[in-house]
Each structure stands twice: as C-alpha cells, then as structure tokens.
Scaffold this active site. Sequence first.
Site, short mmCIF file in Angstrom:
data_model
loop_
_atom_site.label_atom_id
_atom_site.label_comp_id
_atom_site.label_asym_id
_atom_site.label_seq_id
_atom_site.Cartn_x
_atom_site.Cartn_y
_atom_site.Cartn_z
N ASP A 1 -6.11 17.19 9.47
CA ASP A 1 -7.49 16.81 9.20
C ASP A 1 -7.54 16.33 7.75
O ASP A 1 -6.93 16.93 6.87
CB ASP A 1 -8.43 18.01 9.37
N HIS B 1 -5.31 4.50 10.24
CA HIS B 1 -4.26 5.50 10.43
C HIS B 1 -4.73 6.65 11.31
O HIS B 1 -5.89 7.01 11.34
CB HIS B 1 -3.68 6.01 9.11
N HIS C 1 0.82 -1.22 0.00
CA HIS C 1 0.00 0.00 0.00
C HIS C 1 0.86 1.27 0.00
O HIS C 1 1.77 1.42 0.81
CB HIS C 1 -0.94 -0.01 1.21
N HIS D 1 -8.82 6.52 11.84
CA HIS D 1 -9.86 6.09 10.91
C HIS D 1 -9.25 5.07 9.96
O HIS D 1 -8.04 4.83 9.96
CB HIS D 1 -10.47 7.27 10.15
#
Length: 386
Positions: free
Chosen positions: A305, A299, A262, A335
């Site tokens: 943000d 992560h 990834h 999240h």
Amino acid sequence: MPFYHQLGKLPHKRHIQFRQPDGSLYHEQVMGTKGFSGIQSILYHVNPPTQVSGYRKIRDWIMTLEEEGANRHRHFFTFQHEEKGDCIDGRVYSLANEDCAISTVSASEPMDYFYRNADGDEVLFIHEGSGKLETIFGELSFQQGDYLVIPIGTTYRVVADTYPIRMLVIETTGEITIPRRYRNEYGQLAEHSPYCERDIRVPTQLVAYESKGSYEVRVKARNQLHGYTYDFHPLDVVGWDGYLHPWAFSIHDFEPITGSIHQPPPVHQTFAGPNFVICSFVPRMYDYHPEAIPAPYYHSNVESDEVLYYVRGNFMSRNGIQEGSITLHPSGIPHGPHPGKAEGSIGKTRTEELAVMIDTFRPLKVAKSALETEDIEYMLSWNRKS
Ligand SMILES: [Fe+2]
C-alpha cells in the site's frame, strides 16, 4: 541508532561505582531492545527510576478502523482537522495496520507532562513549527522539515516555540532504522547513500534536572495509556552512552538521486521500519534523457500500500492535492498520473515538490477519524482533466 554517542558525565567503566557529590551512588539504568541483544544505552540517574509515588490507567489507546470496503484510492485533507490538544493527545489517526499507525497533529497547546511510547519507535515529521524535543537523552532542537526519530522507551516532551505546531507522526510496533543497503559492513553510511552521518543530529545538550515536585510521565504500553507520578523531575540523567538515542534528520538534507529516465521510489527511501519504508520526495532535477517522461508511469504495487503525505510544492502527477493531503493507493489496483500530467511533464526540467511517502507491505485500514475530511470523489478523479 545511527551511531554510538555519549553525553554528560560517565564513569570510566560500565557497572562500577559512580558517586554523586554527596557520596551516594548514581543510579545506573541499562536501556536496551530485544532483551540484551539489540541496541542499548546506559544512563545514570540522580534518582532511582523505579521510585514512583503513584500510578493509574488513563485510558485505552483507541483507534477505530473502518470495516474493509471496496478496494479504492483514498484522499484525505488533513489540514481540515481542527487545531486541538497537545502533540500526543491531539493526534488524529488516518491509517494503520499491524506494523504502523499514521496520524497528523495540529497541536494548539503545550504538553504539561512527559510521554513515552513503550510499544515501538516513533517518527515525528515537523510540517510547520520549531522548538525543542526534551528527552531523557538530552535536547534536540527542531524546525520545519525535520524528522525526529524517537526510540521505544524514550521519555520525552515536545516544547514548541509557538502554537499551533503541525506534524505527521508514524508510530511503529518495531524499530525505525537506516536502510541496510546504505551502510557498509562496518555500519558507516556509504558514498551512494542520499545522506550521511554529518546530516544526522543527536542530542548535544544534557540537563540533569534536580528539582522536586510532582511530575507525570504518561506511558503508552499494550495499547493503553498509563500515568506514573514522580516526586522528582524525570529528566534527571547526568550522563549516558550507547546506540539507543533519539536523532534528527532534515528532509532538506536528503540529496536526491536522479537519472536520465524515471527513477523508482526506492531511490527516495529514507528510513526502514518493520514491513514498511519511509521515503522523501524533495526538490530535484527531472530526468534528462531527450525523450524522457518525468511523470511516473502507471504502476501496480500489488504487494504494498502506498501512502503519500504532501508537504508543499506542486505534486507533478496529481490534481486536486493540497498541502497536508494524504493519499492511499492500495495494493491490487494500478495508479499513476492524472489525465494530462504525463504529457504535461515532458520538457520540464525541475520539480519543487516536497512529500513524505510510506509504503507498507501489509494492507492498511482507514481510521474512522479520517473520514470527515475525505475527498470522496478521489477514486473517480482519473476520469476528469483539470
Ligand atoms: Fe505510486
């Protein structure tokens, strides 16, 4: 900003006599950033750019932000906003901080005035529609998937082929640039960059309008909107040159960087702003390690943000997302993929997702205008499998 460009008629040296067919002087204007130290262009007008016949304050540029509440993940269905207004006054703000304001617009009517943002640069991302951006530097045609980068102080008007036209807008209080690491010491885009100069479009058509009448230019400055009336067409430039000019880049020309495992979000970076980045997630091959998990890991971006604007395709790590959705994953809480999405991604070889991401390094606040289309269950959506 991407490179020096010139268009139209120019005298052979700057700041010398340059005459119109009737013998009078063209009106030279130096338009630059950071005083006289930043990028700049020199424009030649038929009429003095100072000659206004009237001026007024139209309104305060109000964006009411929510009071800070519990730090939680947020999701807004922006396609549920009604089609209204033009490409400027139809903007519905979702998120903002000191560095940027994010809005969406589904404009139902054309602009009958010109506009310029004197507070900072703007990026218009065209979600649906096509047309042309008329500017003081010439015209740029656009279509679905284009990012239009409009520098501070550029007088412009969006002319769509048909209405409504749908776009995501990022207004900044500074400059939008190409990430420094993509450029070599001379400023040229290097081989490892996901796009190069050939992918960038600049105005190629310059029309110096000489018509007389009554024209309004609305200027956003210091968080107020002002109107200035001219007795001549404000796009009256016969030639210009420099580094300050609008440009276009299609998200479909972003060449994805993939790997055997990834790859992190910085490989998707497209633009840099003051304390934020803009990234493009485009159709691409998935990771090819035999044990790879194509969906991202959980992560904690504890110092930024993360905003995603979903354009089309199935977003691999989320349930319940629709075209035009905006999610905010704020700093401080982790999240990642919804239940089942990590396992479900294994063995897949390709994604067709298309999304724009904005990562800000200072906290965002939610605009009250976004609340009516909020998915209020989103924070708890990691508890359910669907
Ligand atoms: Fe993320």
